[in-house]
Design a protein around this motif. Sequence first.
Motif, short mmCIF file in Angstrom:
data_model
loop_
_atom_site.label_atom_id
_atom_site.label_comp_id
_atom_site.label_asym_id
_atom_site.label_seq_id
_atom_site.Cartn_x
_atom_site.Cartn_y
_atom_site.Cartn_z
N LYS A 458 0.90 -1.15 -0.12
CA LYS A 458 -0.06 -0.09 -0.01
C LYS A 458 0.83 1.27 -0.05
CE LYS A 458 -4.23 -1.54 2.36
NZ LYS A 458 -4.19 -2.89 2.54
N PRO A 459 0.58 2.21 -0.68
CA PRO A 459 1.17 3.37 -0.59
C PRO A 459 1.11 4.28 0.75
CG PRO A 459 -0.73 3.92 -1.68
CD PRO A 459 -0.64 2.53 -1.48
N ILE A 460 1.87 5.04 0.79
CA ILE A 460 2.01 5.70 2.11
C ILE A 460 0.59 6.53 2.47
CG2 ILE A 460 3.19 8.03 1.44
CD1 ILE A 460 3.41 6.14 4.88
N SER A 461 0.13 7.01 1.20
CA SER A 461 -0.96 7.81 1.19
C SER A 461 -2.37 7.03 1.94
CB SER A 461 -1.32 8.46 -0.19
OG SER A 461 -1.55 7.05 -0.90
N SER A 462 -2.25 5.83 1.94
CA SER A 462 -3.29 4.88 2.24
C SER A 462 -3.43 4.94 3.85
CB SER A 462 -3.01 3.23 2.02
OG SER A 462 -1.92 2.74 2.46
N PHE A 463 -2.24 5.63 4.44
CA PHE A 463 -2.70 5.72 5.93
C PHE A 463 -3.53 6.53 6.52
CE2 PHE A 463 -1.38 8.31 9.96
CZ PHE A 463 -1.03 7.09 10.62
N ASP A 464 -3.99 7.74 5.51
CA ASP A 464 -5.30 8.48 5.72
C ASP A 464 -6.24 7.73 5.75
OD1 ASP A 464 -3.54 10.55 5.71
OD2 ASP A 464 -3.62 11.07 3.74
N ASP A 465 -6.47 6.38 5.04
CA ASP A 465 -7.49 5.49 4.77
C ASP A 465 -7.47 4.90 6.00
OD1 ASP A 465 -8.41 6.46 2.25
OD2 ASP A 465 -6.69 5.01 1.38
N PHE A 466 -6.46 4.44 6.65
CA PHE A 466 -6.23 3.69 7.97
C PHE A 466 -6.88 4.30 9.02
CE2 PHE A 466 -3.47 4.00 11.72
CZ PHE A 466 -4.25 2.63 12.38
N VAL A 467 -6.65 5.65 9.12
CA VAL A 467 -7.31 6.76 10.14
C VAL A 467 -8.55 6.64 10.20
CG1 VAL A 467 -7.05 9.00 11.15
CG2 VAL A 467 -4.88 7.92 10.33
N LYS A 468 -9.24 6.78 9.02
CA LYS A 468 -10.51 6.85 9.02
C LYS A 468 -11.46 5.71 9.55
CE LYS A 468 -10.56 10.23 4.83
NZ LYS A 468 -10.67 10.04 3.49
N GLU A 469 -10.60 4.42 8.96
CA GLU A 469 -11.28 3.20 9.32
C GLU A 469 -10.99 2.90 10.88
OE1 GLU A 469 -10.69 -0.46 7.24
OE2 GLU A 469 -9.99 0.65 5.33
N TRP A 470 -9.97 3.53 11.33
CA TRP A 470 -9.75 3.21 12.70
C TRP A 470 -10.64 3.93 13.38
CZ3 TRP A 470 -8.51 6.22 17.19
CH2 TRP A 470 -7.81 5.07 18.25
N ASN A 471 -11.18 5.20 13.06
CA ASN A 471 -12.12 5.89 13.88
C ASN A 471 -13.48 5.23 13.92
OD1 ASN A 471 -10.82 8.32 15.11
ND2 ASN A 471 -10.27 8.97 13.24
N LYS A 472 -13.68 4.80 12.54
CA LYS A 472 -15.08 4.12 12.50
C LYS A 472 -15.23 2.71 13.28
CE LYS A 472 -16.17 5.53 7.74
NZ LYS A 472 -16.16 5.27 6.50
N ALA A 473 -14.02 1.99 13.62
CA ALA A 473 -14.03 0.63 14.21
C ALA A 473 -13.97 1.04 15.69
CB ALA A 473 -12.82 0.11 13.70
N GLY A 474 -14.25 2.08 16.11
CA GLY A 474 -14.28 2.43 17.62
C GLY A 474 -13.34 3.39 18.23
N GLY A 475 -12.57 3.89 17.24
CA GLY A 475 -11.55 5.15 17.59
C GLY A 475 -12.16 6.05 18.31
N GLU A 476 -13.31 6.59 17.69
CA GLU A 476 -14.06 7.90 18.12
C GLU A 476 -14.60 7.83 19.57
OE1 GLU A 476 -16.86 8.95 15.38
OE2 GLU A 476 -15.63 9.89 13.84
N GLU A 477 -14.99 6.57 19.92
CA GLU A 477 -15.64 6.12 21.29
C GLU A 477 -14.57 6.17 22.33
OE1 GLU A 477 -18.75 3.07 21.64
OE2 GLU A 477 -17.80 2.66 19.51
N ILE A 478 -13.48 5.51 21.65
CA ILE A 478 -12.31 5.07 22.84
C ILE A 478 -11.54 6.53 23.13
CG2 ILE A 478 -10.11 3.93 23.25
CD1 ILE A 478 -11.38 1.33 21.82
N THR A 479 -11.13 7.30 21.96
CA THR A 479 -10.69 8.64 22.02
C THR A 479 -11.47 9.28 22.97
OG1 THR A 479 -9.75 8.52 20.08
CG2 THR A 479 -9.86 10.77 20.92
N LYS A 480 -12.91 9.49 23.12
CA LYS A 480 -13.86 9.94 24.02
C LYS A 480 -13.48 9.62 25.30
CE LYS A 480 -18.55 11.32 24.50
NZ LYS A 480 -18.69 10.73 25.86
N TYR A 481 -13.36 8.26 25.62
CA TYR A 481 -13.20 7.64 26.75
C TYR A 481 -11.95 7.96 27.36
CZ TYR A 481 -12.57 3.90 30.41
OH TYR A 481 -12.33 3.30 31.72
N ALA A 482 -10.80 8.03 26.65
CA ALA A 482 -9.53 8.07 27.09
C ALA A 482 -9.41 9.79 27.50
CB ALA A 482 -8.63 8.35 25.89
N ASN A 483 -10.05 10.76 26.84
CA ASN A 483 -10.01 12.23 27.27
C ASN A 483 -10.83 12.34 28.52
OD1 ASN A 483 -8.75 14.10 25.34
ND2 ASN A 483 -9.64 12.59 24.14
N GLU A 484 -11.78 11.33 28.75
CA GLU A 484 -12.31 11.65 30.23
C GLU A 484 -11.80 11.02 31.17
OE1 GLU A 484 -16.20 9.72 28.91
OE2 GLU A 484 -17.00 11.46 27.80
#
Length: 487
Positions: A458-484
């Motif tokens: 995969k090209p290095i540009s696919s890292f941005d796709d990874f970040v989107k998938e990571w957030n969809k897979a639960g990253g947004e929830e866990i980031t919210k939990y971490a900040n709390e």
Amino acid sequence: MKKTLISVITSVALVTSLIGCKKDTKPVDVKPGGPVTLRLVMKDEGNSNPVAVNYFKALEKGLKEDEGLDVKIELVDMPEGNYAEKLNLMILGGTIPDIIYFQGGDQQISQQGLLEDLKPYIEKSKNLKSSMFAHNTERINNYPYLLWVKPLSQKAPVIRQDWFDKMKTSKALAENPTIENYYNFLKELKDNPPGGAGKPAYGITVAGSILEIDNIFDMAFGNTSTWLKDGSGKYVYSKITSNEKEKLEFYSKLYKEGILDPQFATKKWDTKEKAFFSGEAGVISGTAGKVIDIYEGKMKKADEGSKGLVVLPPAKGKGQGLGATDVTKETRGVAIYSKSQNKETAFKVLDYLASPKGQMLDRLGFENEHYKVVDGKIELTDKSQEWYARFWEPSEFKPSTPLKSSLLGAPGEKSLKMTEEYYAKDINILIPEQFTAKWDAMQNLYKEYSADIITGKKPISSFDDFVKEWNKAGGEEITKYANENIK
């Protein structure tokens, strides 16, 4: 018949008399019908390993003579393969030893209530409480199921000294280990092999993941903790930042140029070590302290022309270090089964191993094999570098017979000092049970993308796709939990 009966009575009376006259005899903790049997499972310490068998026999003898504990330690053999996975399958299948060594996978077991809270035992212990390091105490307070009394376990990179001495880039790396100077050093290893044609075939090898190379470069690229503050002051997971993207691009360059072991994603620890000792790889990482010491002993044994090892510094950039120290829990260690009938006895065994006599066995090995007593001092033999403590390594070790020299060679000592010099406390949280499945999926997503980016699938540009998938897979929830919850 009469003579025989008189003889038996006389013998019993004599034995009773002798027992009655013996002083300082400690009460032996026995169950009706024999000793207390403790089942124990530990990586690489099965019945097919003669050193392990002899070690636990010696431990049983010491427990009986020094503590009056009559214990039989039964080793549980593990099938070959991933230890953490095989252990979890065994436990979830209902086979649960009294004493369990974990190397990952323990949270799933502790969340089911199968591991004993060790804090009350440690609080009342004769030896363990005073033997623990500060990071051990913090970890046991946060996660009271796993104990591992060892110095900080960061991994440090090493290279053969004779190769290091021949290289043109060594001086610059030692004086100023920037990412660029590290790259030039590793590139020279590959393009101008100091051991002759094909030795090494590549600059650096790792075991099955990029964790060991991260110990060198992660902090230099700015990943100074698991969770980092962004420009708005909120915490963000370091693996989805621009720091990580930049680091993976660098690793991809090392892979493309043949500097990174092409089999880095599938290499096992034993084939990794074989590549290093055979001269196939130039740099390897090992746990600071005793493991580095063992590596030096193995290198000298593998090649008589070797002068030993040189410990390399971590790369320097946005930060510098061998990785931040996570104090949320021990990453590996010993646990006690919460429903064991012999929990108290199991802990007494662990506590004894932290005593002066227990440490003589655990730290030094077998007399006349790994050490000798010469002129009233403990003198280590050549085989001492093959020995490692199965359990504890407190910072202070003061045997009744003084040591003639340090337990570690110069590289082992230097690597330990380096972990202290670059100590940094991690910013992290324990992932709660409701997020465990998502977190595991997110980690697998990272492993997949990072491996594909490094190998060029995969090209290095696919890292941005990874970040989107990571957030969809639960990253947004866990980031919210971490900040709390990050304190």
